[in-house]
Design a protein around this motif. Structure first.
Motif, PDB file in Angstrom:
ATOM      1  N   GLU A   2     -59.253  35.683  61.178  1.00  0.00           N
ATOM      2  CA  GLU A   2     -59.161  36.996  61.362  1.00  0.00           C
ATOM      3  C   GLU A   2     -60.741  37.372  62.157  1.00  0.00           C
ATOM      4  O   GLU A   2     -61.261  38.253  62.192  1.00  0.00           O
ATOM      5  N   GLY A   3     -60.904  36.164  62.926  1.00  0.00           N
ATOM      6  CA  GLY A   3     -62.072  36.620  63.767  1.00  0.00           C
ATOM      7  C   GLY A   3     -63.399  36.110  63.256  1.00  0.00           C
ATOM      8  O   GLY A   3     -63.531  36.491  62.108  1.00  0.00           O
ATOM      9  N   HIS A   4     -64.634  36.211  64.218  1.00  0.00           N
ATOM     10  CA  HIS A   4     -65.767  35.839  63.834  1.00  0.00           C
ATOM     11  C   HIS A   4     -67.029  36.805  64.000  1.00  0.00           C
ATOM     12  O   HIS A   4     -68.092  36.532  63.964  1.00  0.00           O
ATOM     13  N   LEU A   5     -66.682  37.761  64.870  1.00  0.00           N
ATOM     14  CA  LEU A   5     -67.508  38.674  65.661  1.00  0.00           C
ATOM     15  C   LEU A   5     -67.261  39.997  65.466  1.00  0.00           C
ATOM     16  O   LEU A   5     -67.215  40.786  66.383  1.00  0.00           O
ATOM     17  N   GLY A   6     -67.034  40.435  64.090  1.00  0.00           N
ATOM     18  CA  GLY A   6     -67.250  41.700  63.671  1.00  0.00           C
ATOM     19  C   GLY A   6     -66.097  42.647  64.469  1.00  0.00           C
ATOM     20  O   GLY A   6     -65.153  42.147  64.489  1.00  0.00           O
ATOM     21  N   ASN A   7     -66.429  43.743  64.744  1.00  0.00           N
ATOM     22  CA  ASN A   7     -65.577  44.646  65.220  1.00  0.00           C
ATOM     23  C   ASN A   7     -64.977  44.632  66.799  1.00  0.00           C
ATOM     24  O   ASN A   7     -64.097  44.962  67.364  1.00  0.00           O
ATOM     25  N   THR A   8     -65.589  43.308  67.310  1.00  0.00           N
ATOM     26  CA  THR A   8     -65.064  42.941  68.471  1.00  0.00           C
ATOM     27  C   THR A   8     -63.801  41.895  68.497  1.00  0.00           C
ATOM     28  O   THR A   8     -63.217  41.511  69.346  1.00  0.00           O
TER      29      THR A   8
END
Length: 527
Positions: free
Chosen positions: A279-285
Motif C-alpha cells: 500500500e505504499g510507504h510514503l504517506g499520501n504520495t
C-alpha cells in the motif's frame, strides 16, 4: 492494514531533527503553532517537505527562526517527544514475544548526499535528547556524541548506528577519511567500526549491495536499483572491500559491517513487505495505485534478521552488535552460515548442523579463527530454508494470503586483496542452479520448480593465506511477480488495447518480476 506473520522485533526510527517542530506545528495553542513555517507545514506538504529537507543539506545547519522566538522551546519539546518515543517502545516491549527497541534516525543530507544513520539503543537508560544533524553535522560528530552521551564512563547505556540508504549517498557514504580529508588512523578506524557494526543493504528506496550497470562484477548487482549509477563508495560490497585495503594499510578495518535490511516505511507499518498487497510507504504520495506506479522504482522494502539467544532487548541488541545478522528483500527466508577450516563434506546431512557450525568455526559476522595448518582452506557452510508464504485464518479485511516462492540457488561472494593491493572479487554458485522457471505476469501463478531447502559445504578454491578476504552468502529465490504486476492485474489492465494513462507503466516493457533474496553478514579472514 495487516501484515502476514507478526514481526518478532522492530525499531521505530523517526527523524530526530524535527521532533519538536512537527509537534509544535500540529498542536493548536502551542507557542510557534501560528508561525509561517508551521502554516506551510500544515497547508502545503510538498513545499514543507522541501523547506524542512533543505535545512538538512547545509554543512552548518541551523534550526527554524521560530524556535528562537519568545515562549518557543524547541529543545524542551524535543525532549518530551523523545520521551514519548521511548514510552511507546517500552509499552510495546514484551520480552520473549516481541522486542521493541528505542531508536531514531539521524538525518544528515549534506550537499544533498544521504548520510542517514539509524541509531538503536539497548535498554531504557538513554540520553534525555536525541542527537540530531543540528548538534552533529557529520557522522564523526554523531559517533562522538553517542559515545559521550551513552557509552563513556559508567552509564547504563549502549547504542549502535547503522548507515541507511547508502545508494543515495552520491558515492560518499564509505569514504575512508576524516571530514577535513585527512586519512583515517587505526584508532579512528576502530572507533568507527565500534560505533557502526552494521549496514543496511536494502530497503524501500532500493538495493545498495553492489555497483550496477556496465561496471558490475556480476549480473545480480542490477537488482532493484534506484536512480543512476553512482561511485562505488555508495555500495556495501565496495565498502567491505575498502575495509580490507584499510586493514592492510593501517592495521584496522573501519568497514567491518554486518548486514541487515529494513522496511523503511513512512506509514508506521514496519514489516509491510508483501509484493501482492503493498500500500505504499510514503504517506499520501503513494496512497493510490496510480501514485505507486508513477514511483515504480520503489519497492515494499526488506526485513532484518538476527540469530539471538533470546527475543529480548539484550538478546536482539547483542546479536546486532556482534553482527550475527542477515537481511532479506522481504521474504522470511531462514539462512545459517558458518566459516571454519575442517567442516566435513556431509555436514548438511547432520541433525546438529548448527551446534557443529559453532563448535567447528564461527557464525556470520565473525572472524575466522587462526589457520590450523599450512594446507587448510576456509570452508563455508550455508543452509537456507524457503518462506512458504502465509494464509492466516481470521485476520479479516486488509489481509491477503501470499504463496511462497521456492529457492533457486545459494551463492558465495568472495573478495580479497591481491599482492599488488588490488581488490578482487568472485561469485560462486554453491547450491541449486539457474532456474528456467517462468512467471506469468497476467496471473502471477507460481511455478514451483526450485527447492524448499538448500545447503552446501564449500571450500575456497583460490585461497591465498597472505591475502585478507571476506565471504558472504546470497540466497536467491526463483523469479516471482513484483508488486507492480499485482497492481496491473487488480486494475484489469490488458496491454495492446486502450490503456489509461496512469496505467501505461503496466505496458511499457518494464519487467514486472523480481528475484527476491537474502544476504548474510560476512565472515572475514585476516592473515
Amino acid at each position: 492494514m495487516h501484515i502476514g506473520p507478526p514481526l518478532q522485533f522492530t525499531a521505530v526510527t523517526d527523524h530526530s531533527e524535527f521532533l519538536a517542530e512537527t509537534q509544535i506545528c500540529t498542536t493548536p495553542g502551542m507557542p510557534g503553532y501560528t508561525s509561517s513555517t508551521c502554516q506551510t507545514y500544515r497547508n502545503n506538504p510538498t513545499l514543507a517537505f522541501a523547506l524542512f529537507g533543505l535545512r538538512l543539506t547545509s554543512q552548518n545547519p541551523t534550526r527554524f527562526t521560530f524556535c528562537s522566538q519568545p515562549g518557543v522551546d524547541c529543545s524542551g519539546v524535543a525532549r518530551t517527544t523523545w520521551q514519548r518515543v521511548q514510552d511507546a517502545a517500552d509499552d510495546a516491549n514484551d520480552p520473549c514475544n516481541f522486542t521493541a527497541l528505542s531508536a531514531y534516525e539521524w538525518t544528515g543530507t549534506t550537499d544533498l548526499d544521504n548520510f542517514h544513520r539509524n541509531v538503536v539503543f539497548r535498554g531504557t537508560q538513554l540520553p534525555t535528547q536525541p542527537t540530531s544533524y543540528f548538534e552533529a553535522p557529520t557522522p564523526q560528530d554523531l559517533w562522538s556524541r553517542l559515545f559521550l552521551d551513552c557509552q563513556s564512563g559508567n552509564r547504563d547505556c549502549d547504542v549502535l548506528a547503522i548507515p541507511h540508504n547508502s545508494n543515495a549517498s552520491g558515492g560518499n557514504m564509505f569514504v575512508p577519511e576524516n571530514p577535513d580529508g585527512s586519512p583515517l588512523s587505526a584508532a579512528q578506524a576502530n572507533f568507527r567500526a565500534r560505533m557502526e557494526p552494521l549496514v543496511e543493504i536494502y530497503q524501500h528506496k532500493g538495493d545498495s549491495e553492489c555497483l550496477p550497470g556496465i561496471f558490475a562484477g556480476e549480473e545480480e548487482c542490477g537488482f532493484e536499483k534506484l536512480g543512476g549509477i553512482q561511485q562505488g563508495a555508495g555500495y556495501v560490497r565496495n565498502a567491505l572491500e575498502e575495509g580490507l585495503r584499510q586493514q592492510r594499510s593501517i592495521g584496522a578495518n573501519p568497514f567491518k559491517l554486518g548486514i541487515i535490511a529494513s522496511t523503511d516505511t513512512h506509514n508506521a507499518s514496519p514489516g509491510a513487505v508483501d509484493e501482492n498487497r503493498w500500500e505504499g510507504h510514503l504517506g499520501n504520495t503513494e496512497s493510490s495505485p496510480e501514485q505507486r506506479l508513477s514511483n515504480g522504482a520503489f519497492s515494499p522494502g526488506g526485513l532484518a534478521a538476527v540469530w539471538a539467544t533470546s527475543n529480548t532487548r539484550d538478546g536482539v541488541f547483542d546479536a546486532l552488535a556482534r553482527r550475527e545478522t542477515y537481511g532479506t528483500s522481504g521474504p522470511r527466508i531462514a539462512v545459517r552460515m558458518f566459516g571454519g577450516w575442517d567442516y566435513p563434506d556431509d555436514l548438511c546431512n547432520s541433525a546438529t548442523l548448527v551446534e557443529d557450525g559453532y563448535a567447528g568455526g564461527v557464525p556470520m559476522g565473525a572472524d575466522l579463527t587462526s589457520r590450523p595448518n599450512g594446507n587448510a582452506r576456509p570452508r563455508i557452510v550455508v543452509a537456507a530454508t524457503w518462506d512458504p508464504g502465509h494464509d492466516i485464518a481470521g485476520v479479516g479485511d486488509g489481509y491477503a494470503p501470499r504463496d511462497g516462492t521456492r529457492l533457486e540457488r545459494i551463492q558465495i561472494v568472495k573478495a580479497w586483496v591481491d599482492g599488488f593491493g588490488i581488490t578482487r572479487e568472485r561469485v560462486y554458485d554453491i547450491a541449486g542452479q539457474v532456474s528456467n522457471a517462468q512467471v506469468d505476469t497476467n496471473t502471477c501463478a507460481p511455478t514451483p520448480t526450485g527447492a524448499e531447502h538448500l545447503c552446501a559445504v564449500w571450500e575456497d578454491p583460490t585461497f591465498n593465506a597472505n591475502a585478507p578476504a571476506f565471504y558472504y552468502a546470497r540466497v536467491l529465490e526463483e523469479p516471482s511477480c513484483r508488486w507492480d504486476a499485482f497492481e496491473c492485474i487488480d486494475a484489469g489492465i490488458t496491454c495492446g488495447g486502450s490503456v489509461p494513462r496512469e496505467y501505461r507503466y503496466c505496458c511499457n516493457g518494464t519487467d514486472l518480476t523480481v528475484q527476491e533474496r537474502a544476504w548474510t553478514s560476512p565472515v572475514w579472514y585476516t592473515p
